[in-house]
Scaffold this active site. Structure first.
Site, PDB file in Angstrom:
ATOM      1  N   LEU A 154      42.226  38.486  36.872  1.00 37.44           N
ATOM      2  CA  LEU A 154      43.549  39.129  36.966  1.00 37.44           C
ATOM      3  C   LEU A 154      43.378  40.649  36.846  1.00 37.44           C
ATOM      4  O   LEU A 154      43.811  41.278  35.895  1.00 37.44           O
ATOM      5  CB  LEU A 154      44.482  38.597  35.871  1.00 37.44           C
ATOM      6  CG  LEU A 154      45.961  38.895  36.051  1.00 37.44           C
ATOM      7  CD1 LEU A 154      46.549  38.084  37.204  1.00 37.44           C
ATOM      8  CD2 LEU A 154      46.747  38.604  34.758  1.00 37.44           C
ATOM      9  N   GLY A 155      42.721  41.234  37.849  1.00 40.78           N
ATOM     10  CA  GLY A 155      42.528  42.684  37.880  1.00 40.78           C
ATOM     11  C   GLY A 155      43.550  43.324  38.800  1.00 40.78           C
ATOM     12  O   GLY A 155      44.683  42.853  38.909  1.00 40.78           O
ATOM     13  N   ARG A 156      43.129  44.396  39.480  1.00 41.02           N
ATOM     14  CA  ARG A 156      44.078  45.108  40.362  1.00 41.02           C
ATOM     15  C   ARG A 156      44.617  44.174  41.444  1.00 41.02           C
ATOM     16  O   ARG A 156      45.829  44.086  41.669  1.00 41.02           O
ATOM     17  CB  ARG A 156      43.362  46.316  41.002  1.00 41.02           C
ATOM     18  CG  ARG A 156      43.035  47.432  40.043  1.00 41.02           C
ATOM     19  CD  ARG A 156      42.123  48.456  40.686  1.00 41.02           C
ATOM     20  NE  ARG A 156      40.810  47.901  40.887  1.00 41.02           N
ATOM     21  CZ  ARG A 156      39.709  48.301  40.270  1.00 41.02           C
ATOM     22  NH1 ARG A 156      39.745  49.340  39.452  1.00 41.02           N
ATOM     23  NH2 ARG A 156      38.546  47.718  40.498  1.00 41.02           N
ATOM     24  N   ILE A 157      43.719  43.448  42.117  1.00 41.12           N
ATOM     25  CA  ILE A 157      44.164  42.557  43.196  1.00 41.12           C
ATOM     26  C   ILE A 157      44.856  41.331  42.606  1.00 41.12           C
ATOM     27  O   ILE A 157      45.915  40.906  43.087  1.00 41.12           O
ATOM     28  CB  ILE A 157      42.953  42.151  44.073  1.00 41.12           C
ATOM     29  CG1 ILE A 157      42.410  43.388  44.803  1.00 41.12           C
ATOM     30  CG2 ILE A 157      43.340  41.057  45.068  1.00 41.12           C
ATOM     31  CD1 ILE A 157      41.056  43.182  45.457  1.00 41.12           C
ATOM     32  N   ARG A 177      37.490  37.241  31.243  1.00 35.69           N
ATOM     33  CA  ARG A 177      36.700  37.256  30.011  1.00 35.69           C
ATOM     34  C   ARG A 177      37.566  37.491  28.786  1.00 35.69           C
ATOM     35  O   ARG A 177      37.140  37.288  27.669  1.00 35.69           O
ATOM     36  CB  ARG A 177      35.605  38.323  30.108  1.00 35.69           C
ATOM     37  CG  ARG A 177      34.535  37.974  31.131  1.00 35.69           C
ATOM     38  CD  ARG A 177      33.688  39.143  31.466  1.00 35.69           C
ATOM     39  NE  ARG A 177      34.490  40.206  32.060  1.00 35.69           N
ATOM     40  CZ  ARG A 177      33.997  41.355  32.494  1.00 35.69           C
ATOM     41  NH1 ARG A 177      32.713  41.593  32.392  1.00 35.69           N
ATOM     42  NH2 ARG A 177      34.794  42.259  33.031  1.00 35.69           N
ATOM     43  N   ARG A 234      33.979  37.089  46.385  1.00 33.32           N
ATOM     44  CA  ARG A 234      32.631  37.170  46.939  1.00 33.32           C
ATOM     45  C   ARG A 234      32.094  35.753  47.070  1.00 33.32           C
ATOM     46  O   ARG A 234      32.363  34.901  46.210  1.00 33.32           O
ATOM     47  CB  ARG A 234      31.693  37.972  46.015  1.00 33.32           C
ATOM     48  CG  ARG A 234      31.888  39.474  46.040  1.00 33.32           C
ATOM     49  CD  ARG A 234      31.419  40.095  47.361  1.00 33.32           C
ATOM     50  NE  ARG A 234      31.564  41.535  47.375  1.00 33.32           N
ATOM     51  CZ  ARG A 234      32.603  42.211  47.882  1.00 33.32           C
ATOM     52  NH1 ARG A 234      33.616  41.541  48.424  1.00 33.32           N
ATOM     53  NH2 ARG A 234      32.637  43.528  47.862  1.00 33.32           N
ATOM     54  N   ASP A 258      37.319  33.546  52.757  1.00 30.97           N
ATOM     55  CA  ASP A 258      37.129  34.816  53.477  1.00 30.97           C
ATOM     56  C   ASP A 258      35.718  35.345  53.281  1.00 30.97           C
ATOM     57  O   ASP A 258      35.315  36.284  53.961  1.00 30.97           O
ATOM     58  CB  ASP A 258      38.154  35.842  52.962  1.00 30.97           C
ATOM     59  CG  ASP A 258      38.107  37.157  53.732  1.00 30.97           C
ATOM     60  OD1 ASP A 258      38.041  37.099  54.991  1.00 30.97           O
ATOM     61  OD2 ASP A 258      38.121  38.230  53.099  1.00 30.97           O
ATOM     62  N   GLU A 263      26.608  35.978  54.092  1.00 32.33           N
ATOM     63  CA  GLU A 263      27.347  36.503  55.249  1.00 32.33           C
ATOM     64  C   GLU A 263      26.421  37.309  56.167  1.00 32.33           C
ATOM     65  O   GLU A 263      25.549  38.021  55.669  1.00 32.33           O
ATOM     66  CB  GLU A 263      28.472  37.421  54.757  1.00 32.33           C
ATOM     67  CG  GLU A 263      29.537  36.705  53.997  1.00 32.33           C
ATOM     68  CD  GLU A 263      30.572  37.645  53.394  1.00 32.33           C
ATOM     69  OE1 GLU A 263      31.271  37.202  52.480  1.00 32.33           O
ATOM     70  OE2 GLU A 263      30.669  38.812  53.825  1.00 32.33           O
ATOM     71  N   HIS A 281      35.429  37.787  56.291  1.00 33.65           N
ATOM     72  CA  HIS A 281      35.523  38.876  55.297  1.00 33.65           C
ATOM     73  C   HIS A 281      36.542  39.931  55.765  1.00 33.65           C
ATOM     74  O   HIS A 281      36.225  41.116  55.885  1.00 33.65           O
ATOM     75  CB  HIS A 281      34.140  39.513  55.051  1.00 33.65           C
ATOM     76  CG  HIS A 281      34.048  40.212  53.737  1.00 33.65           C
ATOM     77  ND1 HIS A 281      32.910  40.204  52.964  1.00 33.65           N
ATOM     78  CD2 HIS A 281      34.952  40.948  53.046  1.00 33.65           C
ATOM     79  CE1 HIS A 281      33.111  40.903  51.857  1.00 33.65           C
ATOM     80  NE2 HIS A 281      34.351  41.373  51.893  1.00 33.65           N
TER      81      HIS A 281
HETATM   82  P1  NDP Z   1      39.163  44.506  39.140  1.00 35.84           P
HETATM   83  O1  NDP Z   1      37.940  45.016  38.461  1.00 35.84           O
HETATM   84  O2  NDP Z   1      40.422  45.269  39.022  1.00 35.84           O
HETATM   85  O3  NDP Z   1      39.454  43.010  38.660  1.00 35.84           O
HETATM   86  C1  NDP Z   1      38.462  42.064  38.504  1.00 35.84           C
HETATM   87  C2  NDP Z   1      38.917  41.003  37.516  1.00 35.84           C
HETATM   88  O4  NDP Z   1      37.858  40.040  37.387  1.00 35.84           O
HETATM   89  C3  NDP Z   1      39.214  41.544  36.141  1.00 35.84           C
HETATM   90  O5  NDP Z   1      40.513  41.141  35.795  1.00 35.84           O
HETATM   91  C4  NDP Z   1      38.191  40.908  35.221  1.00 35.84           C
HETATM   92  O6  NDP Z   1      38.855  40.497  34.048  1.00 35.84           O
HETATM   93  C5  NDP Z   1      37.709  39.685  36.010  1.00 35.84           C
HETATM   94  N1  NDP Z   1      36.298  39.419  35.733  1.00 35.84           N
HETATM   95  C6  NDP Z   1      35.274  40.286  35.756  1.00 35.84           C
HETATM   96  N2  NDP Z   1      34.142  39.677  35.409  1.00 35.84           N
HETATM   97  C7  NDP Z   1      34.469  38.399  35.124  1.00 35.84           C
HETATM   98  C8  NDP Z   1      33.718  37.276  34.696  1.00 35.84           C
HETATM   99  N3  NDP Z   1      32.403  37.359  34.451  1.00 35.84           N
HETATM  100  N4  NDP Z   1      34.366  36.114  34.506  1.00 35.84           N
HETATM  101  C9  NDP Z   1      35.690  36.022  34.731  1.00 35.84           C
HETATM  102  N5  NDP Z   1      36.446  37.057  35.154  1.00 35.84           N
HETATM  103  C10 NDP Z   1      35.840  38.228  35.335  1.00 35.84           C
HETATM  104  O7  NDP Z   1      38.737  44.323  40.658  1.00 35.84           O
HETATM  105  P2  NDP Z   1      39.689  44.263  41.954  1.00 35.84           P
HETATM  106  O8  NDP Z   1      40.852  43.397  41.652  1.00 35.84           O
HETATM  107  O9  NDP Z   1      39.925  45.620  42.464  1.00 35.84           O
HETATM  108  O10 NDP Z   1      38.688  43.525  42.992  1.00 35.84           O
HETATM  109  C11 NDP Z   1      38.175  42.251  42.685  1.00 35.84           C
HETATM  110  C12 NDP Z   1      37.100  41.849  43.667  1.00 35.84           C
HETATM  111  O11 NDP Z   1      37.677  41.439  44.894  1.00 35.84           O
HETATM  112  C13 NDP Z   1      36.122  42.948  44.082  1.00 35.84           C
HETATM  113  O12 NDP Z   1      35.100  43.134  43.119  1.00 35.84           O
HETATM  114  C14 NDP Z   1      35.585  42.434  45.387  1.00 35.84           C
HETATM  115  O13 NDP Z   1      34.404  41.688  45.191  1.00 35.84           O
HETATM  116  C15 NDP Z   1      36.686  41.513  45.907  1.00 35.84           C
HETATM  117  N6  NDP Z   1      37.294  42.048  47.130  1.00 35.84           N
HETATM  118  C16 NDP Z   1      37.170  41.344  48.304  1.00 35.84           C
HETATM  119  C17 NDP Z   1      37.744  41.816  49.464  1.00 35.84           C
HETATM  120  C18 NDP Z   1      37.630  41.054  50.744  1.00 35.84           C
HETATM  121  O14 NDP Z   1      37.660  41.664  51.811  1.00 35.84           O
HETATM  122  N7  NDP Z   1      37.544  39.739  50.711  1.00 35.84           N
HETATM  123  C19 NDP Z   1      38.455  43.088  49.501  1.00 35.84           C
HETATM  124  C20 NDP Z   1      38.559  43.724  48.209  1.00 35.84           C
HETATM  125  C21 NDP Z   1      37.989  43.208  47.079  1.00 35.84           C
HETATM  126  P3  NDP Z   1      38.131  40.570  32.627  1.00 35.84           P
HETATM  127  O15 NDP Z   1      37.564  41.949  32.511  1.00 35.84           O
HETATM  128  O16 NDP Z   1      39.214  40.264  31.661  1.00 35.84           O
HETATM  129  O17 NDP Z   1      37.078  39.496  32.666  1.00 35.84           O
END
Ligand code: NDP
Length: 321
Positions: A154-157, A177, A234, A258, A263, A281
């Protein structure tokens, strides 16, 4: 801006990024993922910035061939292919392009979820093949209204997606986490339990070693024969052979993907399955969002060399800017 600063454009730079960088710097492009010796001998020890448009690993070995490198500006928010620890150890700042793609990636996740649950590809094929005329109405599908959806990351996206999912009226769960107290959604520390409670899991977390194959056979089994897996994160976060087996054996309902492990290679078993939706992708691939990503990639280099501070360093490099 002085044009005597040399920038290495790695991978095939899109024309807009190429032209913005060429207007500000001396741009040395090499379309290959690893520059040949002749290129390195000619430019390697003069390059100060790198614009990365490649999805192949950016390694410590390559950084060692660019001894004056100060900044790597990555195109995209995910940076699992860049060895950030090696960059930091060499004093190289790494940047990425967060936020500008949140809405389109979240929209794509929604599109994949709806397409999977309403069987959109088979509906389309039903009409094209003439079966609608000969066999009557297509088989019924399933609704997302009121269904429990689990977001992994639950990050930016993920947050942007959660807000959009609210219109379906069902519970929204999330796994990460740590709990995020500012969020009203229910935090599930146990991913398998969240999968068990969810009709669909949507993956929005980073790739890399920490998340490798987090979506295991056990998680897929918990999601179950009516469950939908949507991956816009990913390919590495899913145990792909386990996913293929779960789909083939009917232990998982559907998948909308996606991103993939290797890939652009996509296993034949996924390509042959009519319970899988495949996408190359493309989650951020709208003209508008890509333009914003290209501009932020260029702006990070421009700001760094003009002001000494990049705009959007990756979290590990924030104290370096
Ligand atoms: P953010 O860093 O804002 O969010 C990532 C989230 O993942 C955080 O809320 C974090 O929460 C959680 N996270 C990180 N590590 C772990 C873990 N080990 N276990 C469980 N949860 C975890 O990233 P964005 O939202 O900006 O982007 C997310 C991902 O989306 C990118 O890293 C990229 O790989 C992918 N992406 C794919 C695209 C596509 O074209 N298909 C386009 C753009 C992005 P917490 O810290 O609480 O664990």
């Amino acid at each position: 801006m002085t044009t005597d600063i040399e920038i290495y454009g790695r991978g095939a730079l899109p024309p807009r990024l190429d032209s913005r960088l060429a207007a500000q710097f001396t741009l040395r492009c090499d379309p290959g993922q690893i520059p040949p010796e002749a290129w390195l001998a000619q430019h390697g020890d003069r390059v100060r910035g790198l614009a990365n448009a490649s999805f192949t690993p950016l390694t410590a070995e390559l950084m060692d061939r660019l001894p004056k490198l100060e900044i790597i500006s990555g195109l995209g928010v995910g940076y699992d292919m860049i060895d950030v620890a090696a960059a930091k150890a060499r004093g190289i700042l790494v940047t990425h392009t967060p936020d500008v793609l949140n809405a389109d990636v979240a929209n794509y996740a929604l599109l994949l979820l709806l397409a999977a649950s309403r069987d959109l590809l088979r509906q389309d094929a039903y009409v094209r093949s003439g079966r609608w005329a000969t066999e009557g109405r297509a088989p019924l599908t399933t609704t997302v209204e009121g269904r429990t959806i689990g977001i992994v990351g639950l990050g930016r996206i993920g947050r942007t997606l959660a807000r959009k999912l609210e219109i379906f009226g069902g519970p929204i769960l999330y796994h990460g986490r740590r709990a995020q107290p500012d969020m009203a959604y229910e935090f599930c520390p146990d991913l398998t339990e969240m999968a068990h409670r969810s009709s669909a899991l949507i993956l929005c977390l980073p790739g890399g070693s920490d998340t490798d194959k987090l979506i295991s056979a056990k998680v897929l089994d918990a999601l179950g024969p009516d469950g939908i897996l949507v991956n816009v994160a990913r390919g590495s976060v899913v145990d792909q052979p386990a996913l293929i087996a779960a789909l083939a054996e009917g232990r998982l309902g559907r998948a909308a993907l996606d991103v993939f492990e290797d890939e652009p290679e996509v296993p034949q078993a996924l390509r042959d399955s009519d319970r899988v939706i495949l996408s190359p992708h493309s989650a951020s691939a709208t003209l508008e969002t890509r333009q914003a990503m290209f501009d932020l990639t260029a702006d990070n280099l421009i700001a760094y060399f003009r002001d000494g501070a990049a705009l959007t360093p990756v979290p590990e490099c924030r104290e370096m800017r």
